[in-house]
Design a protein around this motif. Structure first.
Motif, PDB file in Angstrom:
ATOM      1  N   GLY A   1      82.514  75.604 -75.600  1.00  0.00           N
ATOM      2  CA  GLY A   1      82.260  77.031 -75.539  1.00  0.00           C
ATOM      3  C   GLY A   1      81.844  77.471 -74.146  1.00  0.00           C
ATOM      4  N   HIS A   2      81.049  78.521 -74.104  1.00  0.00           N
ATOM      5  CA  HIS A   2      80.604  79.070 -72.832  1.00  0.00           C
ATOM      6  C   HIS A   2      79.552  78.168 -72.177  1.00  0.00           C
ATOM      7  N   PHE A   3      79.445  78.293 -70.853  1.00  0.00           N
ATOM      8  CA  PHE A   3      78.480  77.494 -70.087  1.00  0.00           C
ATOM      9  C   PHE A   3      77.986  78.351 -68.929  1.00  0.00           C
ATOM     10  N   VAL A   4      76.664  78.608 -68.902  1.00  0.00           N
ATOM     11  CA  VAL A   4      76.071  79.356 -67.792  1.00  0.00           C
ATOM     12  C   VAL A   4      74.878  78.568 -67.256  1.00  0.00           C
ATOM     13  N   LEU A   5      74.486  78.887 -66.028  1.00  0.00           N
ATOM     14  CA  LEU A   5      73.459  78.128 -65.316  1.00  0.00           C
ATOM     15  C   LEU A   5      72.500  79.081 -64.625  1.00  0.00           C
ATOM     16  N   GLY A   6      71.204  78.782 -64.728  1.00  0.00           N
ATOM     17  CA  GLY A   6      70.207  79.610 -64.056  1.00  0.00           C
ATOM     18  C   GLY A   6      69.043  78.792 -63.553  1.00  0.00           C
ATOM     19  N   GLY A   7      68.371  79.311 -62.527  1.00  0.00           N
ATOM     20  CA  GLY A   7      67.194  78.642 -61.992  1.00  0.00           C
ATOM     21  C   GLY A   7      66.217  79.653 -61.442  1.00  0.00           C
ATOM     22  N   PHE A   8      64.964  79.241 -61.386  1.00  0.00           N
ATOM     23  CA  PHE A   8      63.909  80.076 -60.832  1.00  0.00           C
ATOM     24  C   PHE A   8      63.174  79.304 -59.750  1.00  0.00           C
ATOM     25  N   SER A   9      63.045  79.901 -58.556  1.00  0.00           N
ATOM     26  CA  SER A   9      62.285  79.337 -57.441  1.00  0.00           C
ATOM     27  C   SER A   9      62.834  77.948 -57.074  1.00  0.00           C
ATOM     28  N   PHE A  10      62.037  76.890 -57.141  1.00  0.00           N
ATOM     29  CA  PHE A  10      62.540  75.539 -56.878  1.00  0.00           C
ATOM     30  C   PHE A  10      63.795  75.258 -57.703  1.00  0.00           C
ATOM     31  N   GLY A  11      63.823  75.756 -58.924  1.00  0.00           N
ATOM     32  CA  GLY A  11      64.979  75.538 -59.794  1.00  0.00           C
ATOM     33  C   GLY A  11      66.253  76.135 -59.260  1.00  0.00           C
ATOM     34  N   THR A  12      66.158  77.148 -58.364  1.00  0.00           N
ATOM     35  CA  THR A  12      67.381  77.708 -57.782  1.00  0.00           C
ATOM     36  C   THR A  12      68.063  76.703 -56.869  1.00  0.00           C
ATOM     37  N   SER A  13      67.268  75.898 -56.165  1.00  0.00           N
ATOM     38  CA  SER A  13      67.846  74.906 -55.265  1.00  0.00           C
ATOM     39  C   SER A  13      68.565  73.822 -56.047  1.00  0.00           C
ATOM     40  N   VAL A  14      67.939  73.396 -57.136  1.00  0.00           N
ATOM     41  CA  VAL A  14      68.579  72.391 -57.986  1.00  0.00           C
ATOM     42  C   VAL A  14      69.840  72.968 -58.623  1.00  0.00           C
ATOM     43  N   ALA A  15      69.761  74.209 -59.098  1.00  0.00           N
ATOM     44  CA  ALA A  15      70.913  74.830 -59.756  1.00  0.00           C
ATOM     45  C   ALA A  15      72.088  74.988 -58.795  1.00  0.00           C
ATOM     46  N   ALA A  16      71.818  75.477 -57.589  1.00  0.00           N
ATOM     47  CA  ALA A  16      72.898  75.685 -56.617  1.00  0.00           C
ATOM     48  C   ALA A  16      73.554  74.365 -56.223  1.00  0.00           C
ATOM     49  N   GLN A  17      72.748  73.332 -56.063  1.00  0.00           N
ATOM     50  CA  GLN A  17      73.309  72.038 -55.676  1.00  0.00           C
ATOM     51  C   GLN A  17      74.002  71.357 -56.850  1.00  0.00           C
ATOM     52  N   LEU A  18      73.494  71.582 -58.059  1.00  0.00           N
ATOM     53  CA  LEU A  18      74.181  71.081 -59.245  1.00  0.00           C
ATOM     54  C   LEU A  18      75.565  71.721 -59.353  1.00  0.00           C
ATOM     55  N   TYR A  19      75.632  73.028 -59.170  1.00  0.00           N
ATOM     56  CA  TYR A  19      76.929  73.717 -59.200  1.00  0.00           C
ATOM     57  C   TYR A  19      77.870  73.095 -58.163  1.00  0.00           C
TER      58      TYR A  19
END
Length: 220
Positions: A106-124
């Motif tokens: 199905g659908h797949f979305v990704l989000g992060g907050f603060s430190f989590g944004t760095s992990v999310a962007a690099q995961l992408y």
């Protein structure tokens, strides 16, 4: 009523303890991975911004996955400046998709907050490098990507949604603006909001929900 369960995946440093928030709909249409702020400054999956983003996902019929990074809660390991955490999240994506095949289709979305944004962007970026399926939307709240970046280059989609508090006292708005300029993105600024979006969480939820709803219309 929405329900929550916990599940463990295996990362490079051991167990990764995750909360799964299930929507009220009997047949969820996909899933969202939502990443929390800095582990050494009280960041955990129960952070209010993270749970707000989770509610935005479940209201759209998605299962929200909220991992605790290594060294937080029941997750094994120690803080690794974003590098180990990113590889751990790649493992979470792969193992979740293997264990929940119907949701993975199905659908797949990704989000992060603060430190989590760095992990999310690099995961992408890692998913893109490995030619794996990419999230249909990437939401970065309180963008701090460059503070913990270890990849030489990033793959940032043009539909990435940056949302930032005008009066952010932890990650200055100028930092998010610089990231946006580097990747030709727009920034949604919430007036009078601080880093944790106190008093603005309902607005944040609606903004994130709208962006993810747009993402569900994309074929990535």
């Amino acid at each position: 009523m929405e329900r929550m369960q916990t599940i463990q995946f295996q990362g490079q440093a051991g167990s990764i303890d995750c909360a799964l928030d299930w929507p009220t709909s009997p047949t969820p249409s996909g899933w969202a991975l939502i990443l929390h702020p800095h582990p050494l400054h009280g960041g955990a999956r129960n952070n209010k911004v993270v749970t707000t983003m989770s509610r935005a996902a479940t209201q759209l019929g998605l299962v929200a996955v909220r991992p605790d990074f290594r060294g937080v809660g029941k997750s094994d390991g120690q803080f690794d400046q974003g590098q180990g955490e990113t590889w751990d999240m790649l493992a979470v994506v792969e193992q979740f998709q293997s264990q929940f095949e119907s949701l993975a289709q199905g659908h797949f979305v990704l989000g992060g907050f603060s430190f989590g944004t760095s992990v999310a962007a690099q995961l992408y970026s890692l998913l893109a490098q490995q030619q794996q399926r990419l999230p249909q939307a990437l939401v970065l709240a309180g963008c701090a990507v460059e503070r913990f970046r270890f990849l030489e280059s990033l793959t940032i989609p043009t539909h990435t949604y940056l949302v930032h508090g005008e009066q952010d006292e932890v990650v200055p708005l100028s930092e998010s603006m610089s990231f946006a300029q580097a990747h030709d993105l727009a920034v949604h600024v919430i007036p009078e909001a601080g880093h944790f979006f106190h008093g603005k969480l309902i607005l944040l939820r609606e903004l994130v929900s709208a962006q993810w709803q747009l993402g569900l219309l994309r074929n990535t």
